[in-house]
Scaffold this motif. Sequence first.
Motif, PDB file in Angstrom:
ATOM      1  N   PRO A  54     -60.892  32.287  -0.823  1.00  0.00           N
ATOM      2  CA  PRO A  54     -61.889  31.555  -0.040  1.00  0.00           C
ATOM      3  C   PRO A  54     -62.027  32.100   1.384  1.00  0.00           C
ATOM      4  CG  PRO A  54     -60.578  30.016  -1.313  1.00  0.00           C
ATOM      5  CD  PRO A  54     -59.930  31.370  -1.484  1.00  0.00           C
ATOM      6  N   GLY A  55     -63.260  32.426   1.764  1.00  0.00           N
ATOM      7  CA  GLY A  55     -63.519  32.905   3.115  1.00  0.00           C
ATOM      8  C   GLY A  55     -63.235  34.381   3.327  1.00  0.00           C
ATOM      9  N   GLY A  88     -67.050  32.765  -5.010  1.00  0.00           N
ATOM     10  CA  GLY A  88     -66.622  32.479  -3.647  1.00  0.00           C
ATOM     11  C   GLY A  88     -66.051  31.095  -3.466  1.00  0.00           C
ATOM     12  N   ALA A  89     -65.656  30.463  -4.583  1.00  0.00           N
ATOM     13  CA  ALA A  89     -65.064  29.118  -4.568  1.00  0.00           C
ATOM     14  C   ALA A  89     -66.037  28.058  -4.074  1.00  0.00           C
ATOM     15  CB  ALA A  89     -63.780  29.091  -3.734  1.00  0.00           C
ATOM     16  N   LEU A 135     -67.508  27.898  -1.348  1.00  0.00           N
ATOM     17  CA  LEU A 135     -67.356  27.642   0.086  1.00  0.00           C
ATOM     18  C   LEU A 135     -68.638  28.003   0.821  1.00  0.00           C
ATOM     19  CD1 LEU A 135     -65.339  26.839   2.358  1.00  0.00           C
ATOM     20  CD2 LEU A 135     -64.765  29.275   2.540  1.00  0.00           C
ATOM     21  N   GLU A 136     -69.242  27.022   1.462  1.00  0.00           N
ATOM     22  CA  GLU A 136     -70.517  27.247   2.148  1.00  0.00           C
ATOM     23  C   GLU A 136     -70.370  27.440   3.648  1.00  0.00           C
ATOM     24  OE1 GLU A 136     -73.825  24.734   0.798  1.00  0.00           O
ATOM     25  OE2 GLU A 136     -72.433  23.855  -0.644  1.00  0.00           O
ATOM     26  N   GLU A 137     -69.176  27.215   4.202  1.00  0.00           N
ATOM     27  CA  GLU A 137     -68.982  27.267   5.656  1.00  0.00           C
ATOM     28  C   GLU A 137     -68.738  28.670   6.178  1.00  0.00           C
ATOM     29  OE1 GLU A 137     -67.434  25.110   3.657  1.00  0.00           O
ATOM     30  OE2 GLU A 137     -68.628  23.335   4.202  1.00  0.00           O
ATOM     31  N   VAL A 138     -68.538  29.634   5.264  1.00  0.00           N
ATOM     32  CA  VAL A 138     -68.277  31.030   5.663  1.00  0.00           C
ATOM     33  C   VAL A 138     -69.234  31.939   4.895  1.00  0.00           C
ATOM     34  CG1 VAL A 138     -66.605  32.910   5.727  1.00  0.00           C
ATOM     35  CG2 VAL A 138     -65.848  30.551   6.125  1.00  0.00           C
ATOM     36  N   ASP A 195     -71.516  32.582  -5.057  1.00  0.00           N
ATOM     37  CA  ASP A 195     -71.227  31.149  -5.078  1.00  0.00           C
ATOM     38  C   ASP A 195     -70.664  30.787  -3.705  1.00  0.00           C
ATOM     39  OD1 ASP A 195     -70.791  28.553  -5.710  1.00  0.00           O
ATOM     40  OD2 ASP A 195     -69.306  28.917  -7.275  1.00  0.00           O
ATOM     41  N   GLY A 196     -71.544  30.843  -2.714  1.00  0.00           N
ATOM     42  CA  GLY A 196     -71.172  30.642  -1.324  1.00  0.00           C
ATOM     43  C   GLY A 196     -72.359  30.980  -0.445  1.00  0.00           C
ATOM     44  N   SER A 197     -72.091  31.320   0.803  1.00  0.00           N
ATOM     45  CA  SER A 197     -73.165  31.527   1.777  1.00  0.00           C
ATOM     46  C   SER A 197     -73.307  32.979   2.203  1.00  0.00           C
ATOM     47  CB  SER A 197     -72.915  30.657   3.020  1.00  0.00           C
ATOM     48  OG  SER A 197     -73.052  29.292   2.722  1.00  0.00           O
ATOM     49  N   PRO A 212     -66.773  36.298   7.461  1.00  0.00           N
ATOM     50  CA  PRO A 212     -65.567  36.218   6.636  1.00  0.00           C
ATOM     51  C   PRO A 212     -64.373  36.955   7.235  1.00  0.00           C
ATOM     52  CG  PRO A 212     -66.948  37.967   5.837  1.00  0.00           C
ATOM     53  CD  PRO A 212     -67.685  37.357   7.004  1.00  0.00           C
TER      54      PRO A 212
END
Length: 225
Positions: free
Chosen positions: A63-64, A86-87, A89-92, A114-116, A140
């Motif tokens: 993650p991240g 990407g687990a 995770l939307e914050e990174v 699967d993330g940002s 990241p």
Amino acid sequence: MAMQRYIVNFPRLSPDMLEIWKTVPSSIASDVQNRCQSMDARIKPCAPGMRICGQARTAVSMPGDNSMLLTACSLAEPGEVVVVAGAGLEEVALAGEWVVRGCKSRGLGGLVIDGSVRDLQEIRTIGFPVFAKGSVPRGPHKAFGGKMDVPAGVGGMVVNPGDLIIGDDDGVTVVPLAVMDEVLKRCLELMAKEKIWSQQLDAGKSLMEVLGVPEPEIVETPTLR
């Protein structure tokens, strides 16, 4: 966690077969798979009209951390789609302008995360197809570990190297390599049916007539006095 790359040898689709698949919308590919195999609804193209159709190379990240994403984008073959677990995770942001420029220059088929992401305007200007949950400024870390070319959980779907990834404005659908021929046959049959349905609707038939919805039961209501 170490950084690991697994050796895979899956059958590659011919250019002619890929051209046929490129005519198939993500919705059709999902419909013929029992209306399943579509990723999380939040995974969408970074710009309207972006489209993906290619076989998957997977990356599973801590993650991240985007080390395995960078590895996969550097080693995937032209036309292949890098799919990143990407687990959620939307914050990174796991990718931005430089990642996308690198992917385009190598002729890859697309990037699904699967993330940002970040640098959204630059991604749109470059025009390379990127699908993600959203955008965020925070970047990241690197070198915490991950795996490449292993089964990956992405947007609620299991993606294996070689699976076909179809992405458009509706979202992303996964077609497992093992059933690809049968799914394509069903897709082409459904697309032919839908063409007929469109003609019937344009000719004035109702949705009930075209789609075979039975007549509803008539229920008489009491007369109010």
